[in-house]
Design a protein around this motif. Structure first.
Motif, short mmCIF file in Angstrom:
data_model
loop_
_atom_site.label_atom_id
_atom_site.label_comp_id
_atom_site.label_asym_id
_atom_site.label_seq_id
_atom_site.Cartn_x
_atom_site.Cartn_y
_atom_site.Cartn_z
N LEU A 81 -8.08 2.65 -14.12
CA LEU A 81 -7.11 3.51 -13.44
C LEU A 81 -6.26 2.69 -12.47
CD1 LEU A 81 -9.24 6.70 -12.70
CD2 LEU A 81 -7.18 6.61 -14.12
N ALA A 82 -6.90 1.77 -11.75
CA ALA A 82 -6.16 0.89 -10.84
C ALA A 82 -5.16 0.03 -11.61
CB ALA A 82 -7.13 0.02 -10.04
N ALA A 83 -5.58 -0.46 -12.78
CA ALA A 83 -4.67 -1.29 -13.60
C ALA A 83 -3.49 -0.47 -14.09
CB ALA A 83 -5.44 -1.87 -14.78
N LEU A 84 -3.71 0.80 -14.36
CA LEU A 84 -2.66 1.66 -14.89
C LEU A 84 -1.55 1.91 -13.86
CD1 LEU A 84 -2.21 3.04 -17.63
CD2 LEU A 84 -3.26 5.11 -16.69
N LEU A 85 -1.86 1.71 -12.59
CA LEU A 85 -0.85 1.88 -11.53
C LEU A 85 0.33 0.93 -11.72
CD1 LEU A 85 -3.20 2.14 -8.41
CD2 LEU A 85 -2.04 4.04 -9.57
N SER A 86 0.10 -0.17 -12.41
CA SER A 86 1.15 -1.17 -12.62
C SER A 86 1.75 -1.10 -14.02
CB SER A 86 0.57 -2.58 -12.40
OG SER A 86 0.04 -2.70 -11.10
N SER A 87 1.53 0.00 -14.70
CA SER A 87 1.94 0.09 -16.11
C SER A 87 3.45 0.17 -16.32
CB SER A 87 1.30 1.33 -16.75
OG SER A 87 1.87 2.51 -16.22
N GLY A 88 4.16 0.65 -15.32
CA GLY A 88 5.60 0.84 -15.50
C GLY A 88 5.97 2.17 -16.12
N ALA A 113 -14.40 0.46 -3.62
CA ALA A 113 -14.26 -0.05 -4.99
C ALA A 113 -12.81 -0.08 -5.44
CB ALA A 113 -15.09 0.83 -5.94
N MET A 114 -12.02 0.89 -5.02
CA MET A 114 -10.60 0.93 -5.39
C MET A 114 -9.84 -0.24 -4.78
SD MET A 114 -9.97 5.02 -5.15
CE MET A 114 -11.07 6.10 -6.09
N ALA A 115 -10.16 -0.57 -3.54
CA ALA A 115 -9.52 -1.72 -2.92
C ALA A 115 -9.91 -3.00 -3.65
CB ALA A 115 -9.91 -1.81 -1.45
N GLU A 116 -11.18 -3.11 -4.00
CA GLU A 116 -11.65 -4.30 -4.72
C GLU A 116 -11.02 -4.40 -6.11
OE1 GLU A 116 -15.89 -4.04 -4.74
OE2 GLU A 116 -16.05 -4.30 -2.55
N ALA A 117 -10.68 -3.24 -6.69
CA ALA A 117 -10.05 -3.23 -8.02
C ALA A 117 -8.56 -3.50 -7.96
CB ALA A 117 -10.31 -1.89 -8.70
N GLY A 118 -8.03 -3.71 -6.77
CA GLY A 118 -6.61 -4.05 -6.62
C GLY A 118 -5.67 -2.87 -6.62
N ALA A 119 -6.14 -1.69 -6.20
CA ALA A 119 -5.29 -0.50 -6.26
C ALA A 119 -4.26 -0.43 -5.14
CB ALA A 119 -6.16 0.76 -6.21
N ILE A 120 -4.52 -1.07 -4.02
CA ILE A 120 -3.67 -0.85 -2.84
C ILE A 120 -2.25 -1.37 -3.04
CG2 ILE A 120 -3.33 -1.56 -0.44
CD1 ILE A 120 -6.36 -1.14 -0.05
N GLY A 121 -2.09 -2.59 -3.51
CA GLY A 121 -0.75 -3.15 -3.71
C GLY A 121 0.12 -2.30 -4.62
N PRO A 122 -0.35 -1.92 -5.80
CA PRO A 122 0.46 -1.06 -6.68
C PRO A 122 0.76 0.31 -6.08
CG PRO A 122 -1.26 -2.15 -7.95
CD PRO A 122 -1.54 -2.44 -6.51
N LEU A 123 -0.19 0.88 -5.34
CA LEU A 123 0.07 2.16 -4.70
C LEU A 123 1.21 2.04 -3.68
CD1 LEU A 123 -3.56 3.51 -4.14
CD2 LEU A 123 -1.80 4.56 -5.59
N VAL A 124 1.21 0.96 -2.92
CA VAL A 124 2.29 0.72 -1.95
C VAL A 124 3.61 0.55 -2.68
CG1 VAL A 124 3.18 -0.86 -0.20
CG2 VAL A 124 0.75 -0.23 -0.19
N ALA A 125 3.61 -0.18 -3.79
CA ALA A 125 4.84 -0.37 -4.56
C ALA A 125 5.38 0.96 -5.07
CB ALA A 125 4.58 -1.32 -5.73
N MET A 126 4.49 1.87 -5.44
CA MET A 126 4.91 3.17 -5.97
C MET A 126 5.64 4.01 -4.91
SD MET A 126 1.56 4.17 -8.28
CE MET A 126 2.00 5.91 -8.35
N LEU A 127 5.40 3.73 -3.64
CA LEU A 127 6.11 4.47 -2.59
C LEU A 127 7.62 4.25 -2.66
CD1 LEU A 127 3.81 3.64 0.47
CD2 LEU A 127 3.78 5.72 -0.92
N THR A 128 8.01 3.15 -3.23
CA THR A 128 9.43 2.78 -3.28
C THR A 128 10.05 2.99 -4.65
OG1 THR A 128 8.99 1.07 -1.61
CG2 THR A 128 11.06 0.91 -2.83
N VAL A 129 9.32 2.65 -5.70
CA VAL A 129 9.93 2.66 -7.03
C VAL A 129 9.44 3.80 -7.92
CG1 VAL A 129 10.25 0.17 -6.95
CG2 VAL A 129 8.18 1.09 -7.99
N GLY A 130 8.44 4.54 -7.48
CA GLY A 130 7.89 5.60 -8.32
C GLY A 130 8.75 6.85 -8.32
N SER A 131 8.44 7.76 -9.24
CA SER A 131 9.09 9.07 -9.26
C SER A 131 8.69 9.85 -8.02
CB SER A 131 8.66 9.84 -10.51
OG SER A 131 7.27 10.15 -10.44
#
Length: 338
Positions: A81-88, A113-131
């Protein structure tokens, strides 16, 4: 897989996503071992629509269903799920963010576990570029993840503050509420974050969210954020200078119980500045604070009494008589006794 297989997978995952909205279906899905195939669809080999629907099914299955959260987590859903945050793919990102949010609620282990899986960076990116929907889900997920002290540091390091502040005025009503909640939680027990949030321009936008006509959730979280920000002297002056006193007082009368509690707490913090205290009294805060103390919910009652005590002790206790004249003597006695 073939186009035909992809369509079958997409439709099946979509059907499960709809079914998982009903509580009785959630248990049946677990009994049918639906979780593992859904997680498998999150992988790169599946079509974008299949991934979106699979994430959506997990999102709904985890919502207010602790057993579902336990099974989904144990099956290893967090990392894909964390990886899917960067799917585009906007829908995939949005559903994955919401699924992570639902898995994080009430689970410190999952937040870590979510932080360790790398979810935070993509979530922050979604604040700007997401729908718009993706931004709302990302802000909500970050709000929840920020209750972990280590995660708060990672969220700030990922430069989340400025986009969260931007969403206070540029996001949808629901997104504004969640952005304010995230900022409030980032500020908890962290002076540096309180300064950074204020310097990013959050205060006037938070004050704007207090106004009548905004949704109640935004009023609650904005008042809570201002309460947290106003625990340091510099921000007390900023909130007052930006015109925050009168909207906070008004919220004591028309806000929800949570908004009233947060507004009373914010006014109590602001009143520790002597100049602010005089302005608070002059703006008519005493009567609504006393009214809030008398018949209200326990937490709101406590915060109203605390604000009245701070006001009464201000200016060499010269405001004490004003508080008593407004009917606040009982509140002063209760707080003083405790």
């Amino acid at each position: 897989c073939t186009a035909e297989d992809a369509e079958v997978q997409t439709n099946a995952a979509g059907a499960l996503m709809t079914m998982a909205l009903r509580k009785e279906n959630k248990a049946a899905m677990l009994q049918a071992n639906a979780v593992a195939p859904l997680i498998a669809l999150l992988s790169e080999g599946a079509s974008e629509n299949s991934q979106a629907n699979a994430a959506g099914a997990l999102m709904n299955l985890a919502l207010k269903f602790p057993k579902g959260v336990m099974v989904i987590t144990a099956a290893g859903a967090i990392a894909p799920l964390a990886a899917l945050l960067s799917s585009g793919h906007s829908e995939s990102q949005s559903n994955a963010a919401a699924a992570l949010l639902n898995l994080a609620l009430g689970s410190p282990q999952n937040k870590a576990a979510m932080a360790e899986a790398g979810a935070i960076g993509p979530l922050v990116a979604m604040l700007t570029v997401g729908s718009s929907v993706a931004q709302e889900h990302a802000a909500a997920a970050l709000w929840n993840l920020a209750s972990n002290a280590k995660n708060r540091k990672a969220i700030v390091a990922a430069k989340a503050i400025k986009p969260l502040v931007h969403l206070l005025h540029a996001g949808s009503g629901a997104t504004r509420a969640k952005a304010a909640g995230a900022l409030q939680t980032l500020c908890n027990k962290d002076i540096d974050n309180k300064v950074a949030v204020a310097e990013a321009g959050a205060i006037p936008h938070l004050i704007g969210l207090l106004q009548k006509g905004n949704n109640s959730a935004a009023q609650e979280t904005a008042a809570g954020a201002l309460q947290s920000l106003a625990t340091i002297p510099y921000n007390r002056e900023l909130v007052a200078d930006e015109g925050g006193i009168e909207p906070l007082i008004a919220l004591l009368s028309y806000g929800t119980v949570v908004a009233q509690k947060n507004a009373a707490a914010a006014l109590g913090n602001l009143a520790s500045n002597e100049h602010n205290c005089k302005d608070i009294v002059a703006a008519g805060a005493l009567q609504p604070l006393v009214a809030l103390y008398t018949p209200s919910d326990g937490e709101a009652r406590e915060q109203a009494a605390g604000a009245l005590q701070v006001i009464a002790a201000s200016d060499g206790c010269r405001q004490w008589r004003a508080v008593v004249a407004a009917g606040g003597e009982a509140a002063l006695q209760v707080v003083s006794a405790t």
